[in-house]
Design an enzyme around this catalytic site. Structure first.
Site, PDB file in Angstrom:
ATOM      1  N   GLU A 439       0.820  -1.218   0.000  1.00  0.00           N
ATOM      2  CA  GLU A 439       0.000   0.000   0.000  1.00  0.00           C
ATOM      3  C   GLU A 439       0.853   1.266   0.000  1.00  0.00           C
ATOM      4  O   GLU A 439       0.557   2.236   0.716  1.00  0.00           O
ATOM      5  CB  GLU A 439      -0.957  -0.006   1.204  1.00  0.00           C
ATOM      6  N   GLU A 515      -3.801  -9.084   0.579  1.00  0.00           N
ATOM      7  CA  GLU A 515      -4.239  -8.821   1.953  1.00  0.00           C
ATOM      8  C   GLU A 515      -5.756  -8.835   1.938  1.00  0.00           C
ATOM      9  O   GLU A 515      -6.371  -8.118   1.149  1.00  0.00           O
ATOM     10  CB  GLU A 515      -3.690  -7.470   2.405  1.00  0.00           C
TER      11      GLU A 515
HETATM   12  C1  GAL Z   1      -4.010  -2.475   5.470  1.00  0.00           C
HETATM   13  C2  GAL Z   1      -2.513  -2.459   5.769  1.00  0.00           C
HETATM   14  C3  GAL Z   1      -2.147  -3.325   6.943  1.00  0.00           C
HETATM   15  C4  GAL Z   1      -3.099  -3.062   8.061  1.00  0.00           C
HETATM   16  C5  GAL Z   1      -4.489  -3.381   7.602  1.00  0.00           C
HETATM   17  C6  GAL Z   1      -5.547  -3.272   8.667  1.00  0.00           C
HETATM   18  O1  GAL Z   1      -4.389  -1.333   4.825  1.00  0.00           O
HETATM   19  O2  GAL Z   1      -1.818  -2.909   4.642  1.00  0.00           O
HETATM   20  O3  GAL Z   1      -0.834  -3.048   7.335  1.00  0.00           O
HETATM   21  O4  GAL Z   1      -2.982  -1.733   8.421  1.00  0.00           O
HETATM   22  O5  GAL Z   1      -4.819  -2.489   6.572  1.00  0.00           O
HETATM   23  O6  GAL Z   1      -6.818  -3.537   8.123  1.00  0.00           O
END
Ligand code: GAL
Length: 822
Positions: A439, A515
């Protein structure tokens, strides 16, 4: 693409003072000392701390791996951050408390240690290898700076030969500094990973000096290509001889080759070996081979070096997605941060192995080391236990997320950090892909996609056998500015509903859920009414374990499952996260106290939340799952709607409350959740017994699970994950303590304070209860139970024998448990 990987020997040996590792032959050419003990430590920045004459007597005696901040105390004023988290869709600046865990990790500290005269003789070569040092390490030998690094997660080596005095005691000092506002989670502090001293002949194979690939693998044979670097500060390299043996998992030599280095080889041997009928590495069959490289000058053995590797093929292709050894599969992965809960960032092999053992049982087969390079021991365990790994480098490139984040290092360090990441782990068969970022806000920058090419090209140059991915979240931007089309494996964070559109627009023909999910829950906490909710806040700063709560940008597991199941080109997912971690207590990141995440499938103590069984029911295809929630002890809820869910691998089940059927349900397509869960949404609470009988595909009763309303707390049940430990002063057993009623039912709301006492061949280490809002410290020998449970960690000593943990709590019958150490 046919590939082979290898793993450089990583050492897990430990001992009291000096750890000496000698390779298997009688040769005394290479010695590796794991510098774990006899360190002195202080916080602060005393003048002349690097000077060999400096008197450090008053400093603390410690062993490494060591995390200087994990003993707290917690304080909401540690590392307060005023930030606009655009990733969380925030429109303005917010004051974040506990974002980095509320622990005192900021500031400077020093470590000092003697390097004894016996380590090093004239004419030898000495190198220090740091597996990671948090952060901005400066390394001094005999008072002089021998080298430095910056990024706390990188492994790096420093040749200290010219700084050492042969035959004398030498002093080693390391200065570390953590800046405020440098991280979005708890980074840890100090020499939190191992430090190795490697002493070789002047003619030697350098750190990470081999690169093993397998350009051809078929049933009959595999070709193994091994590039081996050699170095000397004085001798000519041409004429050196390298004999390489490949050993199978039983230690039998299955291939040998001898080569002589020519002038034109430019200090690198390249050998091609054949291994007949290679056994393939996979998560289900983690078979490893070892290349033993012996380097000779004439008949003199100069060095011996071992590289572990495996045979496997990986392929990403349009439409069909990812295959391993020719079989299509999807990553059933989790993202994890590097901290080990109550141990903080201090690496411990038993703690890592326990995490992987728990994940294995869930059916998980892949790990993303978010958002940084892992400890080498984790990669070695993934090789051995069978996990596919995405190794990630950065959470920031040139555009800041936090004031002192990686952007301050990018220009000077990004290439060096990536090179070290790839060189260290490119031989490991578990490593399937590199991730160059998460991100990063450069997704939106005009020249952002140039940075992709810059970093991706470095990975390709250093390791042409693996593809590169990154976690992207700004969907429109990355689709419009070529970002998503430039990366080998387009990785999307939290975009299941855009997978189809992305795949139509992108050239690759496949993509990955780098993710996913970010459902929030607290173990043992059930909130009513049960309803889907984003960023739901409760006064007790907990989230509900009905697994219906998520963030503005995230989902429930079922929404991702549905896309994974229906879209062939999606190559799998990495759930945020496997384990809760210190810091980032979303949705409570603006209130204190709350020091750890709610995202984990398992809590900070490593106890499974209900969600564990939802994943297990889908991912573990070997063993059946039947789990029911909630607990059934809700005094005062009589007559109120109290939904019961079953997470099960079976297609249907019937619920009985006190013997009365509440109906039989089958998984069905009416919604994403009803595809994966059985939910009796309207049942009313009455104290007693709930029972679920699950039926298999043929409608036959196959499993049964019962939960009883608990009575008053009565006694303690202790369950150890391991009853036998190695007497090495490092091995850990995790003992779950449960407060139960007189009939053995868990008292799901018990919060008695428990006290721990260890006697015999070991010591008390830490405790955790998984309560993000607790301010109790992990290293103290008492803690309140959270929803009836907590986990005590005990550690072996160097003396073999019996270790006994006693646990007491007010108004509870005490209990104890004995562990053998050998
Ligand atoms: C994403 C990020 C992670 C964590 C996650 C929580 O945006 O890549 O590191 O912050 O959200 O939902």
């Amino acid at each position: 693409m046919y590939i082979l990987r290898a793993l450089k020997k990583t050492l897990f040996i430990s001992s009291v003072s000096v750890l000496l590792f000698t390779l298997q032959t009688s040769s005394q050419t290479r010695k590796e000392y794991l510098l774990q003990d006899n360190w002195k430590f202080t916080k602060g920045d005393p003048a002349n701390a690097a000077n060999p004459e400096f008197n450090a007597k008053a400093w603390e005696n410690i062993s490494i791996p060591h995390d200087w901040a994990i003993k707290g105390p917690f304080d909401g004023n540690n590392d307060v951050q005023y930030v606009q988290v655009i990733e969380n869709l925030e429109k303005t600046m917010h004051k974040k408390l506990g974002r980095t865990g509320g622990l005192p990790f900021i500031g400077t500290a020093w470590y000092r240690r003697n390097l004894s005269a016996s380590y090093f003789k004239a004419g030898q070569r000495a190198v220090l290898l740091f597996d990671g040092a948090m952060s901005y390490p400066k390394v001094f030998v005999n008072g002089k700076e021998a080298g430095h690094w910056a990024y706390g997660y990188s492994s790096f080596s420093i040749d200290i030969t010219s700084f050492l005095k042969p035959g004398e005691d030498n002093s080693l000092a390391v200065r570390l500094e953590n800046l405020p506002e440098a991280s979005r989670w708890y980074p840890g502090a100090g020499l939190y990973r191992n430090v190795h001293l490697i002493v070789t002949d002047d003619v030697h194979i350098p750190v990470w000096g081999t690169y093993v690939t397998t350009p051809v693998i078929n049933d009959a044979f595999a070709k193994v290509n091994i590039k081996t670097k050699v170095e000397s500060s004085t001798a000519a390299l041409a004429g050196l001889k390298l004999v390489t043996d490949i050993k199978d998992a039983s230690g039998k030599i299955v291939s040998t080759m001898s080569s002589v280095l020519a002038e034109t080889d430019q200090s690198q041997f390249e050998q091609q070996l054949i291994v007949k009928t290679p056994a393939l590495w996979s998560p289900e069959t983690p078979v490893l081979y070892t290349a033993v490289s012996r380097l000779y000058a004439g008949n003199d053995l100069k060095d011996q070096y071992e590289t572990t590797f495996g045979f496997r093929t990986i392929k990403f292709e349009p439409v069909k997605g990812f295959s391993l050894n020719g079989k299509y599969r999807k990553f059933k992965g989790v993202c994890n941060h590097h901290d080990l809960g109550p141990l903080g960032a201090a690496m411990n092999v038993s703690a890592l192995r326990r995490q992987l053992t728990i994940l294995k049982d869930m059916g998980c087969d892949a790990i993303r080391t978010s958002h940084n390079m892992p400890a080498p021991e984790l990669v070695k365990l993934c090789d051995e236990m069978g996990f596919m790994v995405m190794i990630e480098s950065f959470d920031e490139w040139k555009t800041p997320k936090v004031k002192n984040g990686y952007h301050v290092l990018f220009d000077e360090w990004a290439e060096k950090d990536i090179v070290n990441m790839v060189h260290r782990d490119r031989n490991n068969p578990s490593v399937i892909m590199w991730s160059i970022g998460n991100e990063v806000r450069d997704q939106d920058a005009v020249n952002g996609n140039k940075l992709i090419t810059f970093l991706q090209d470095i990975c390709h140059r250093e390791d042409p056998t693996r593809q590169v991915t990154m976690g992207m979240n700004h969907y429109d931007n990355v689709m419009n500015n070529n970002f998503a089309s430039a990366v080998d494996i387009p990785g999307f964070n939290y975009k299941p509903n855009l997978y189809e559109s992305a795949n139509t627009r992108l050239p690759q023909g496949f993509l990955l859920g780098t993710e996913t999910v970010s459902t929030v829950s607290s173990r043992g906490v059930y909130k009513f009414p049960v309803a889907f909710a984003a960023m739901k806040l409760y006064p007790d700063r907990q989230s509900s374990s009905y697994d219906f709560e998520f963030c503005e940008w995230s989902q429930v597991p079922d929404d991702e499952f549905a896309k994974q199941d229906s879209l062939e080109f999606v190559t799998g997912e990495f759930v945020w996260t496997g384990f809760d971690y210190l810091g980032e207590p979303t949705p409570y990141d603006e209130v204190w106290p709350s020091h750890s995440s709610y995202f984990g499938i398992l809590d900070l103590a490593g106890l499974p939340k209900d969600r564990y069984y939802l994943y297990r029911s889908k991912w573990n295809t070997e063993k059946p799952t039947l789990h029911i929630l909630p607990h059934w002890t809700f005094p005062g809820r009589e007559g109120q709607v109290t939904p019961v869910f079953a997470y099960t691998s079976y297609p249907s089940a019937e619920l009985f409350i006190n013997g009365k059927s509440m109906g039989r349900l089958s998984k069905n397509k009416s919604s994403n959740t009803s595809k994966y869960r059985l939910m009796w949404k309207d049942v009313k609470y009455e104290a007693g017994t709930i029972k679920v009988i699950a039926y298999d595909q043929n409608g036959k009763a196959a499993a049964e699970e019962t939960v009883h309303t608990a009575g008053k707390p009565d006694h303690l049940v202790l369950e150890a994950d391991r009853r036998e430990l190695t007497a090495d002063g490092r091995d850990l057993s995790y003992i779950t303590a449960k407060i139960v009623d007189k009939d053995g039912n868990l008292c799901p709301d018990a919060e008695n304070e428990l006290t721990f006492n260890v006697s015999g061949a070991g010591s008390y280490k830490v405790v955790a209860n998984g309560d993000a809002t607790s301010l109790e410290m992990f290293h103290l020998n008492h803690m309140k139970a959270f929803h009836g449970m907590l986990v005590v960690t005990v550690q072996s000593s160097l003396k073999a024998g019996e270790l006994t943990l006693g646990v007491t709590g007010k108004k509870l019958k005490k209990n104890s448990l004995t562990i053998q150490t050998k």
